[in-house]
Design an enzyme around this catalytic site. Structure first.
Site, PDB file in Angstrom:
ATOM      1  N   ARG A 152      14.110  25.749  83.811  1.00  0.00           N
ATOM      2  CA  ARG A 152      15.395  25.884  84.498  1.00  0.00           C
ATOM      3  C   ARG A 152      16.191  24.578  84.489  1.00  0.00           C
ATOM      4  O   ARG A 152      17.381  24.561  84.817  1.00  0.00           O
ATOM      5  CB  ARG A 152      15.178  26.322  85.944  1.00  0.00           C
TER       6      ARG A 152
ATOM      7  N   TRP B 163      18.510  20.065  86.920  1.00  0.00           N
ATOM      8  CA  TRP B 163      19.540  20.092  85.876  1.00  0.00           C
ATOM      9  C   TRP B 163      20.757  19.446  86.531  1.00  0.00           C
ATOM     10  O   TRP B 163      21.363  20.018  87.434  1.00  0.00           O
ATOM     11  CB  TRP B 163      19.829  21.530  85.448  1.00  0.00           C
TER      12      TRP B 163
ATOM     13  N   GLU C  70      25.765  34.393  66.790  1.00  0.00           N
ATOM     14  CA  GLU C  70      24.485  34.094  67.429  1.00  0.00           C
ATOM     15  C   GLU C  70      23.654  33.144  66.549  1.00  0.00           C
ATOM     16  O   GLU C  70      23.006  32.221  67.056  1.00  0.00           O
ATOM     17  CB  GLU C  70      23.723  35.406  67.711  1.00  0.00           C
TER      18      GLU C  70
ATOM     19  N   GLU D 130      22.177  25.002  69.471  1.00  0.00           N
ATOM     20  CA  GLU D 130      21.342  24.778  70.658  1.00  0.00           C
ATOM     21  C   GLU D 130      20.033  24.085  70.317  1.00  0.00           C
ATOM     22  O   GLU D 130      19.592  23.203  71.035  1.00  0.00           O
ATOM     23  CB  GLU D 130      20.970  26.124  71.291  1.00  0.00           C
TER      24      GLU D 130
ATOM     25  N   ASN E 118      19.322  23.633  94.744  1.00  0.00           N
ATOM     26  CA  ASN E 118      19.826  24.156  93.478  1.00  0.00           C
ATOM     27  C   ASN E 118      21.229  24.670  93.742  1.00  0.00           C
ATOM     28  O   ASN E 118      21.458  25.319  94.759  1.00  0.00           O
ATOM     29  CB  ASN E 118      18.930  25.302  92.986  1.00  0.00           C
ATOM     30  N   GLY E 119      22.169  24.382  92.837  1.00  0.00           N
ATOM     31  CA  GLY E 119      23.535  24.893  93.008  1.00  0.00           C
ATOM     32  C   GLY E 119      24.525  23.752  93.129  1.00  0.00           C
ATOM     33  O   GLY E 119      24.212  22.601  92.811  1.00  0.00           O
TER      34      GLY E 119
ATOM     35  N   LYS F   5      22.334  29.530  67.875  1.00  0.00           N
ATOM     36  CA  LYS F   5      20.919  29.131  67.878  1.00  0.00           C
ATOM     37  C   LYS F   5      20.758  27.769  67.196  1.00  0.00           C
ATOM     38  O   LYS F   5      20.014  26.925  67.661  1.00  0.00           O
ATOM     39  CB  LYS F   5      20.033  30.172  67.168  1.00  0.00           C
TER      40      LYS F   5
ATOM     41  N   LYS G  46      18.087  27.155  81.458  1.00  0.00           N
ATOM     42  CA  LYS G  46      17.895  28.562  81.151  1.00  0.00           C
ATOM     43  C   LYS G  46      18.847  29.450  81.929  1.00  0.00           C
ATOM     44  O   LYS G  46      19.431  30.386  81.404  1.00  0.00           O
ATOM     45  CB  LYS G  46      16.441  28.933  81.481  1.00  0.00           C
TER      46      LYS G  46
ATOM     47  N   HIS H 215      41.946  32.797  56.612  1.00  0.00           N
ATOM     48  CA  HIS H 215      43.038  32.472  57.528  1.00  0.00           C
ATOM     49  C   HIS H 215      42.866  31.076  58.122  1.00  0.00           C
ATOM     50  O   HIS H 215      43.517  30.745  59.101  1.00  0.00           O
ATOM     51  CB  HIS H 215      43.126  33.529  58.632  1.00  0.00           C
TER      52      HIS H 215
ATOM     53  N   CYS I 115      18.072  24.136  87.870  1.00  0.00           N
ATOM     54  CA  CYS I 115      17.165  23.540  88.851  1.00  0.00           C
ATOM     55  C   CYS I 115      16.087  24.550  89.243  1.00  0.00           C
ATOM     56  O   CYS I 115      16.370  25.692  89.572  1.00  0.00           O
ATOM     57  CB  CYS I 115      17.870  23.067  90.110  1.00  0.00           C
TER      58      CYS I 115
HETATM   59  O1  M6R Z   1      20.825  34.684  81.738  1.00  0.00           O
HETATM   60  P1  M6R Z   1      22.031  35.075  80.929  1.00  0.00           P
HETATM   61  O2  M6R Z   1      21.713  36.051  79.867  1.00  0.00           O
HETATM   62  O3  M6R Z   1      23.160  35.543  81.821  1.00  0.00           O
HETATM   63  O4  M6R Z   1      22.523  33.740  80.254  1.00  0.00           O
HETATM   64  C1  M6R Z   1      23.709  33.712  79.523  1.00  0.00           C
HETATM   65  C2  M6R Z   1      23.820  32.444  78.702  1.00  0.00           C
HETATM   66  O5  M6R Z   1      23.813  31.326  79.539  1.00  0.00           O
HETATM   67  C3  M6R Z   1      22.684  32.317  77.685  1.00  0.00           C
HETATM   68  O6  M6R Z   1      22.643  33.399  76.819  1.00  0.00           O
HETATM   69  C4  M6R Z   1      22.863  31.023  76.874  1.00  0.00           C
HETATM   70  O7  M6R Z   1      23.960  31.116  76.024  1.00  0.00           O
HETATM   71  C5  M6R Z   1      21.595  30.671  76.111  1.00  0.00           C
HETATM   72  N1  M6R Z   1      21.531  29.252  75.998  1.00  0.00           N
HETATM   73  C6  M6R Z   1      21.545  31.293  74.755  1.00  0.00           C
HETATM   74  O8  M6R Z   1      20.488  30.872  73.988  1.00  0.00           O
END
Ligand code: M6R
Length: 621
Positions: A33, A81, A490, A497, A107-108, A494, A616, A513, A2
């Site tokens: 956000r 969000w 990672e 996501e 927010n929260g 990516k 984010k 395994h 948010c």
């Molecule tokens: O702001 P942060 O680095 O603490 O965020 C951690 C994760 O939420 C963040 O890396 C998330 O996995 C992203 N979507 C990665 O692309």
């Protein structure tokens, strides 16, 4: 999670800054956000007006075009969000008190919302939405009826709330102020001349001022056009900490790229360079940004626990390999949300290193607080100056990578890895574990990395072409060993996501395994291949892993070191990265995987900056 923005200016300022324009500009910058819905409320002529709409900010813009708002000099804006209640027009913020005049954004998560809602419903309050926010609106509204003072009403209400929240409220009966409160959720104040601002982060008002004030936990701020006053939740007076925002608005623009993601991938040489910049003192010794524990205490560290989530946790895994190798201190890497529920063994010789781009990730923040309560020393690796996690930590290493706007992390990942190397070398220096010559050799190699990343970026077309050709692929696997393992994880994240494709990252040795059962004819498998150089190279073992999957029909795409021509024979496609020390390889091998995911998602027509369901900064647990 948010985005929140608030604004108030002198009425005569409105020729210059109409409140709605300021709010919409702030929301545009904060949309990363959360983007399920958006809304604004403005106060003008003794009345509050509101517009809100589900979907992206563009829907709200269209709504306001159809139903314009009266010019106003104060207001609040929100981009959501969703947590409680789906992303509908009705659940979009603002929400209102019973008088339909008090407008609130949030927010929260208000954890005791169910009990409060039950109590308020029994007392005759009627709820229009399924949100927890509306509970706060009714509570503030009730207190405003009794006190006629918005700051006091906010104070009384927040003392009944549990959980995490930033709340902003306006009321036309007090048209000279915007009142906000924060607990466990971000809020910063922007200072103008004859106008003041509120934002979830500084990008909410970066177009208008660089002067800002940080708030502490459990504080309420009242902004008028000419004043900012802060109190604690108990009503006692408080003062915020002023700071200057040292990045400018253009840093948060696309600068000719189609997306922030592409821009941020291409900014990685600079991000890594800036992370490494100015890290040594006059004597050539490494330093941290902020150190509130003695170097002696750090030196006596017996164990390191790295806490992080998502991409940051993969950076933490790279950190483990490097820090253990250079310092001989045992390092555990733990997902922050799991940490405090397993009774971890911590004492004052444990160094807890949190890694976070935003510095506001609730899971990480809570884990850091828990570690502190248990007596551990805490060090934050973070990209966002003045955010909560570094503020509450004993020591800080900032990434200096500049704002990361695309929701999926790219440049922050590389910067986190670079910062972790600096931390490892710093600890090795303190403990005398490496000779100064060894440290300066590693630093020299690190300083060569930005140019090497640039070289990979310059040859991105081939990777993009492959991504375009693979747009219909339903599943991609990623394999890596040693520091290549977190890179594989990672790469898979990516792709999930950005392109919504099933993707898994595995340690290549783990394949036989179990996961090898997934391999069938034509299954694409990316393999991060270690350098063939050096006595302890895992190259041969990874080549064997490649053979194993190919024998079962996999199509292998390899990321290998320049000159490793042997892999060609085992690869449908190979992407070469320049040579560097094995431990530093993730700074290079990650880049083709980022380009691949971004290009494939773009080919599918997806919004790479704002992937579905994500936010984010995850400021709820
Ligand atoms: O702001 P942060 O680095 O603490 O965020 C951690 C994760 O939420 C963040 O890396 C998330 O996995 C992203 N979507 C990665 O692309």
């Amino acid at each position: 999670m948010c985005g929140i923005v608030g604004y108030i200016g002198l009425p005569e300022k409105s020729a210059e800054h109409h409140a709605l324009d300021v709010l919409m500009e702030g929301l545009r910058r904060l949309e990363y956000r959360g983007y399920d819905s958006a809304g604004v409320a403005t106060v003008a002529g003794g009345a509050v007006e509101s517009r809100k709409k589900s979907g992206k900010l563009a829907n709200l813009v269209a709504e306001i075009e159809q139903q314009p708002l009266t010019p106003a000099s104060l207001g609040i804006g929100h981009t959501r969000w969703a947590t409680h209640g789906g992303p509908t027009d009705l659940n979009a913020h603002p929400h209102f008190g019973d008088d339909n005049k008090l407008a609130v954004i949030h927010n929260g998560i208000i954890e005791n919302f169910a009990q409060l809602r039950q109590r308020l419903s029994a007392a005759g309050h009627v709820f229009d939405s399924q949100t927890d926010t509306e509970v706060a609106a009714k509570l503030i509204g009730e207190a405003f009826q009794a006190t006629g003072d918005l700051t006091e009403a906010m104070r009384q209400a927040v003392n009944e709330l549990e959980g995490a929240f930033t709340l902003l409220a306006v009321h036309p009966d007090q048209p000279d102020r915007v009142v906000a409160a924060r607990r466990n959720s971000p809020l910063v104040v922007g200072l103008g001349e004859g106008e003041n601002f509120l934002g979830s982060d500084v990008s909410g008002f970066i177009d208008f001022t660089r002067e800002a004030v940080e708030l502490e936990q459990d504080q309420i701020v009242t902004i008028t056009a000419g004043d900012v006053s802060i109190i604690n939740f108990d009503g006692s007076a408080a003062a915020g900490k002023r700071f200057y925002i040292d990045w400018d608005a253009t840093a948060a623009e696309k600068s000719g790229y189609d997306s922030f993601m592409e821009k941020e991938i291409n900014e990685q040489p600079k991000a890594v360079e800036d992370t490494l910049l100015g890290r040594t003192d006059a004597a050539g010794r490494l330093t941290l940004d902020e150190l509130r524990i003695s170097p002696e205490q750090l030196k006596d560290t017996t164990k390191i626990i790295v806490l992080a989530c998502g991409t940051a946790a993969y950076a933490g895994t790279v950190a483990k390999y490097a820090i253990e190798h250079w310092t001989r201190i045992p390092v555990e890497v733990e997902l922050a949300h799991e940490f405090r529920y397993r009774d971890p063994i911590i004492d004052e010789t444990t160094l807890v290193v949190s890694i976070s781009q935003s510095g506001e990730t609730m899971d990480t923040l809570m884990a850091v607080r828990y570690a502190k309560e248990q007596g551990a020393r805490t060090l934050s690796i973070c990209n966002t100056n003045g955010s909560t996690i570094p503020r509450e930590s004993d020591a800080v290493l900032y990434l200096h990578a500049g704002p990361e706007i695309a929701v999926a992390s790219t440049k922050a990942f590389l910067a986190m890895i670079a910062a972790s190397y600096l931390l490892g070398l710093y600890l090795a220096q303190l403990r005398g574990q490496l000779f100064s010559g060894q440290i300066s050799d590693i630093l020299a190699d690190l300083h060569k990395i930005p140019a090497k990343i640039q070289k990979i970026l310059d040859s991105a077309d081939e990777i993009k072409a492959l991504a375009q050709a693979m747009a219909q692929t339903p599943s991609v696997l990623f394999l890596g060993r040693h520091v290549g393992f977190p890179v594989a994880m990672e790469g898979a994240l990516k792709l999930k996501e950005l392109a919504y494709i099933h993707a898994e990252g595995f340690a290549a040795g783990e394949l036989k395994h179990g996961p090898i059962a997934l391999i069938e004819e034509g299954q694409p498998v990316f393999v991060v291949v270690p350098s063939p150089r050096g006595r302890d190279s895992l190259h041969g073992k990874v080549v064997s892993n490649i053979q194993e999957v190919r024998a079962r029909g996999a199509k292998t795409i390899t990321v290998a070191e320049e000159g490793d021509d042997a892999v060609r024979e085992f690869s449908e496609n190979v992407f070469f990265v320049p040579e560097t020390q094995p431990l530093l390889m993730p700074l290079l091998t990650t880049v083709p995987l980022q380009i691949f995911a971004c290009a494939l998602a773009s080919e599918k027509g997806y919004d790479v900056d704002q992937p579905r369901n994500l936010a984010k900064s995850v400021t709820v647990e």
